[in-house]
Design an enzyme around this catalytic site. Structure first.
Site, PDB file in Angstrom:
ATOM      1  N   TYR A  70      17.009  -5.287   4.093  1.00 32.37           N
ATOM      2  CA  TYR A  70      16.000  -4.523   4.465  1.00 32.37           C
ATOM      3  C   TYR A  70      16.084  -4.079   5.922  1.00 32.37           C
ATOM      4  CZ  TYR A  70      13.999  -3.860  -0.041  1.00 32.37           C
ATOM      5  OH  TYR A  70      13.734  -3.599  -1.344  1.00 32.37           O
ATOM      6  N   ARG A  73      18.642  -1.435   6.253  1.00 32.63           N
ATOM      7  CA  ARG A  73      18.230   0.000   5.640  1.00 32.63           C
ATOM      8  C   ARG A  73      17.255   0.615   6.450  1.00 32.63           C
ATOM      9  NH1 ARG A  73      16.303  -0.685  -0.443  1.00 32.63           N
ATOM     10  NH2 ARG A  73      15.870   1.420   0.039  1.00 32.63           N
ATOM     11  N   ASP A 107      11.233   6.105   2.426  1.00 33.32           N
ATOM     12  CA  ASP A 107      11.522   6.324   3.868  1.00 33.32           C
ATOM     13  C   ASP A 107      10.195   7.105   4.479  1.00 33.32           C
ATOM     14  OD1 ASP A 107      11.387   9.406   3.557  1.00 33.32           O
ATOM     15  OD2 ASP A 107      13.294   9.058   2.354  1.00 33.32           O
ATOM     16  N   HIS A 131       6.247   3.877  -4.735  1.00 30.72           N
ATOM     17  CA  HIS A 131       7.197   2.935  -4.581  1.00 30.72           C
ATOM     18  C   HIS A 131       7.223   1.938  -3.372  1.00 30.72           C
ATOM     19  CE1 HIS A 131       9.349   5.190  -8.250  1.00 30.72           C
ATOM     20  NE2 HIS A 131       8.453   4.954  -8.514  1.00 30.72           N
ATOM     21  N   CYS A 139       1.833  -9.954   2.677  1.00 31.19           N
ATOM     22  CA  CYS A 139       1.996 -11.408   2.549  1.00 31.19           C
ATOM     23  C   CYS A 139       2.419 -11.888   1.147  1.00 31.19           C
ATOM     24  CB  CYS A 139       0.541 -11.956   3.017  1.00 31.19           C
ATOM     25  SG  CYS A 139       0.866 -13.542   3.154  1.00 31.19           S
ATOM     26  N   CYS A 142      -1.300 -14.401   0.943  1.00 28.77           N
ATOM     27  CA  CYS A 142      -2.762 -13.831   0.793  1.00 28.77           C
ATOM     28  C   CYS A 142      -2.535 -12.468   0.757  1.00 28.77           C
ATOM     29  CB  CYS A 142      -3.422 -14.355   2.148  1.00 28.77           C
ATOM     30  SG  CYS A 142      -2.808 -13.254   3.332  1.00 28.77           S
TER      31      CYS A 142
HETATM   32  P1  NAD Z   1      16.879  10.336  -8.488  1.00 34.02           P
HETATM   33  O1  NAD Z   1      18.206   9.859  -7.679  1.00 34.02           O
HETATM   34  O2  NAD Z   1      16.873   9.861  -9.941  1.00 34.02           O
HETATM   35  O3  NAD Z   1      17.238  12.043  -8.826  1.00 34.02           O
HETATM   36  C1  NAD Z   1      17.327  12.702  -7.564  1.00 34.02           C
HETATM   37  C2  NAD Z   1      17.067  14.107  -7.799  1.00 34.02           C
HETATM   38  O4  NAD Z   1      17.257  14.797  -6.485  1.00 34.02           O
HETATM   39  C3  NAD Z   1      18.148  14.784  -8.689  1.00 34.02           C
HETATM   40  O5  NAD Z   1      17.514  15.317  -9.581  1.00 34.02           O
HETATM   41  C4  NAD Z   1      18.998  15.767  -8.008  1.00 34.02           C
HETATM   42  O6  NAD Z   1      19.624  16.712  -8.484  1.00 34.02           O
HETATM   43  C5  NAD Z   1      17.919  16.166  -6.841  1.00 34.02           C
HETATM   44  N1  NAD Z   1      18.499  16.448  -5.612  1.00 34.02           N
HETATM   45  C6  NAD Z   1      19.856  16.115  -5.062  1.00 34.02           C
HETATM   46  N2  NAD Z   1      20.042  16.663  -3.722  1.00 34.02           N
HETATM   47  C7  NAD Z   1      18.818  17.468  -3.792  1.00 34.02           C
HETATM   48  C8  NAD Z   1      18.390  18.456  -2.813  1.00 34.02           C
HETATM   49  N3  NAD Z   1      19.144  18.968  -1.855  1.00 34.02           N
HETATM   50  N4  NAD Z   1      17.507  19.040  -2.819  1.00 34.02           N
HETATM   51  C9  NAD Z   1      16.496  19.116  -3.910  1.00 34.02           C
HETATM   52  N5  NAD Z   1      17.090  18.137  -4.694  1.00 34.02           N
HETATM   53  C10 NAD Z   1      18.116  17.411  -4.720  1.00 34.02           C
HETATM   54  O7  NAD Z   1      15.913   9.988  -7.550  1.00 34.02           O
HETATM   55  P2  NAD Z   1      14.169   9.888  -7.871  1.00 34.02           P
HETATM   56  O8  NAD Z   1      14.014  10.973  -9.141  1.00 34.02           O
HETATM   57  O9  NAD Z   1      13.700   9.761  -6.429  1.00 34.02           O
HETATM   58  O10 NAD Z   1      14.055   8.612  -8.777  1.00 34.02           O
HETATM   59  C11 NAD Z   1      14.612   7.529  -8.424  1.00 34.02           C
HETATM   60  C12 NAD Z   1      14.167   6.295  -7.580  1.00 34.02           C
HETATM   61  O11 NAD Z   1      15.065   6.143  -6.604  1.00 34.02           O
HETATM   62  C13 NAD Z   1      12.913   6.355  -7.113  1.00 34.02           C
HETATM   63  O12 NAD Z   1      12.292   5.181  -7.698  1.00 34.02           O
HETATM   64  C14 NAD Z   1      13.250   6.189  -5.651  1.00 34.02           C
HETATM   65  O13 NAD Z   1      12.195   5.214  -5.253  1.00 34.02           O
HETATM   66  C15 NAD Z   1      14.610   5.634  -5.410  1.00 34.02           C
HETATM   67  N6  NAD Z   1      14.950   6.173  -4.121  1.00 34.02           N
HETATM   68  C16 NAD Z   1      14.247   6.452  -2.896  1.00 34.02           C
HETATM   69  C17 NAD Z   1      15.122   7.087  -1.573  1.00 34.02           C
HETATM   70  C18 NAD Z   1      14.327   7.244  -0.497  1.00 34.02           C
HETATM   71  O14 NAD Z   1      13.392   6.461  -0.136  1.00 34.02           O
HETATM   72  N7  NAD Z   1      15.047   8.275   0.294  1.00 34.02           N
HETATM   73  C19 NAD Z   1      16.609   7.064  -1.804  1.00 34.02           C
HETATM   74  C20 NAD Z   1      16.985   6.907  -3.232  1.00 34.02           C
HETATM   75  C21 NAD Z   1      16.438   6.388  -4.481  1.00 34.02           C
HETATM   76 ZN    ZN Z   2      -1.207 -14.245   4.294  1.00 36.53          ZN
END
Ligand code: NAD
Ligand code: ZN
Length: 258
Positions: A70, A73, A107, A131, A139, A142
């Site tokens: 983490y 990341r 993010d 998410h 924690c 707690c």
């Molecule tokens: P997903 O990967 O399932 O879908 C991503 C979507 O974004 C696709 O439909 C794709 O076509 C579209 N896409 C790709 N490039 C794009 C662009 N430039 N503009 C607009 N759309 C675009 O991701 P999701 O639907 O967010 O769900 C999956 C899980 O992945 C979630 O639970 C999320 O928490 C997690 N996740 C989070 C992050 C982050 O925090 N940045 C990154 C990756 C995955």
């Molecule tokens: Zn605590």
């Protein structure tokens, strides 16, 4: 990238007519910022797959390893910048004053785009993170939870972040595989989706529930649905306007005339 002018017009009209806007974003909104997906990718940090690290079992077994991941990341994401899609959504929220932003992303690019709007602009309410967030902790014993941005020292168990209240280990406040979403956050998101007369869905495949149900809730309550995504998604079949292309190009076009 030139979107179909008729679809763009329709989407603009729907957005102009709406006084309560619900926005749902996913990984795609951060794709143009270079945020890695951490899924199915090679590279795989130190030969571990995310599915082996983002679980409560992994944390129980080896909290040092999970925190190290983490910490890495967090650093990667900190080096990414909000893109025009994040900025357009922040501008929309500042202009309309009645935008609820709900994200599946962990993010902080929506928050950073909003703060970049600068002084003078009305501060939009912070996004709901369905998410969780890479920059929040809670924690393991707690109920304490809060923001945490300091760098992670994962050299040993003793250097990991600890709770000020009870001294127990803190963990990233993100939803791991096999865990349920925070009930309060989820309720709040569903309420906002129900009350909205327009749902704008950006960069999500809309297949992971319960997040994928939110646009349908707006739709069933009589609201409209506008989608921005290069591809078809789980909610495309009920969209009133589907703008096909990258969010960083399309969202600024969508909101510039509002
Ligand atoms: P997903 O990967 O399932 O879908 C991503 C979507 O974004 C696709 O439909 C794709 O076509 C579209 N896409 C790709 N490039 C794009 C662009 N430039 N503009 C607009 N759309 C675009 O991701 P999701 O639907 O967010 O769900 C999956 C899980 O992945 C979630 O639970 C999320 O928490 C997690 N996740 C989070 C992050 C982050 O925090 N940045 C990154 C990756 C995955
Ligand atoms: Zn605590």
């Amino acid at each position: 990238m030139t979107p179909d002018p008729q679809v763009l017009d329709r989407a603009r009209r729907l957005l102009t007519d709406a006084d309560r806007i619900f926005v749902l974003t996913g990984a795609g909104v951060s794709a143009e910022s270079g945020v890695p997906t951490f899924r199915g990718e090679a590279g795989l940090w130190k030969r571990h797959r995310p599915e082996e690290l983002a679980t409560p079992q992994a944390f129980a077994r080896d909290p040092r390893l999970v925190w190290e991941w983490y910490g890495w990341r967090r650093e990667l994401v900190s080096r990414c910048l909000p893109n025009p899609a994040h900025r357009a959504l922040a501008t929309l929220a500042a202009r309309s004053g009645n935008v609820s932003l709900v994200t599946q992303n962990v993010d902080d690019l929506h928050e950073r785009a909003a703060s970049e709007l600068g002084r003078g602009a009305p501060a939009p309410s912070p996004p709901l993170h369905l998410h969780g967030s890479l920059f929040s902790v809670r924690c393991t014993r707690c109920s304490w939870r809060g923001p945490h941005r300091a760098s992670i020292d994962a050299t040993s168990l003793d250097t990991l972040p600890r709770c000020d209240q009870c001294g127990s280990l803190l963990r990233p406040d993100v939803v791991w595989f096999g865990e349920a979403l925070d009930r309060e956050v989820l309720q709040n998101a569903f309420e906002r989706a129900r009350e909205a007369n327009l749902c704008l869905v950006v960069g999500t495949s809309a297949v992971v529930h319960p997040a994928a149900s939110l646009p349908l809730v707006t739709r069933q309550a009589g609201g409209a649905l506008v989608e921005v995504n290069p591809d078809d998604t789980g909610v495309s079949h009920v969209a009133d306007a589907a703008l096909r292309g990258p969010a960083g190009a399309l969202l600024p076009l969508l909101i510039e005339t509002l």
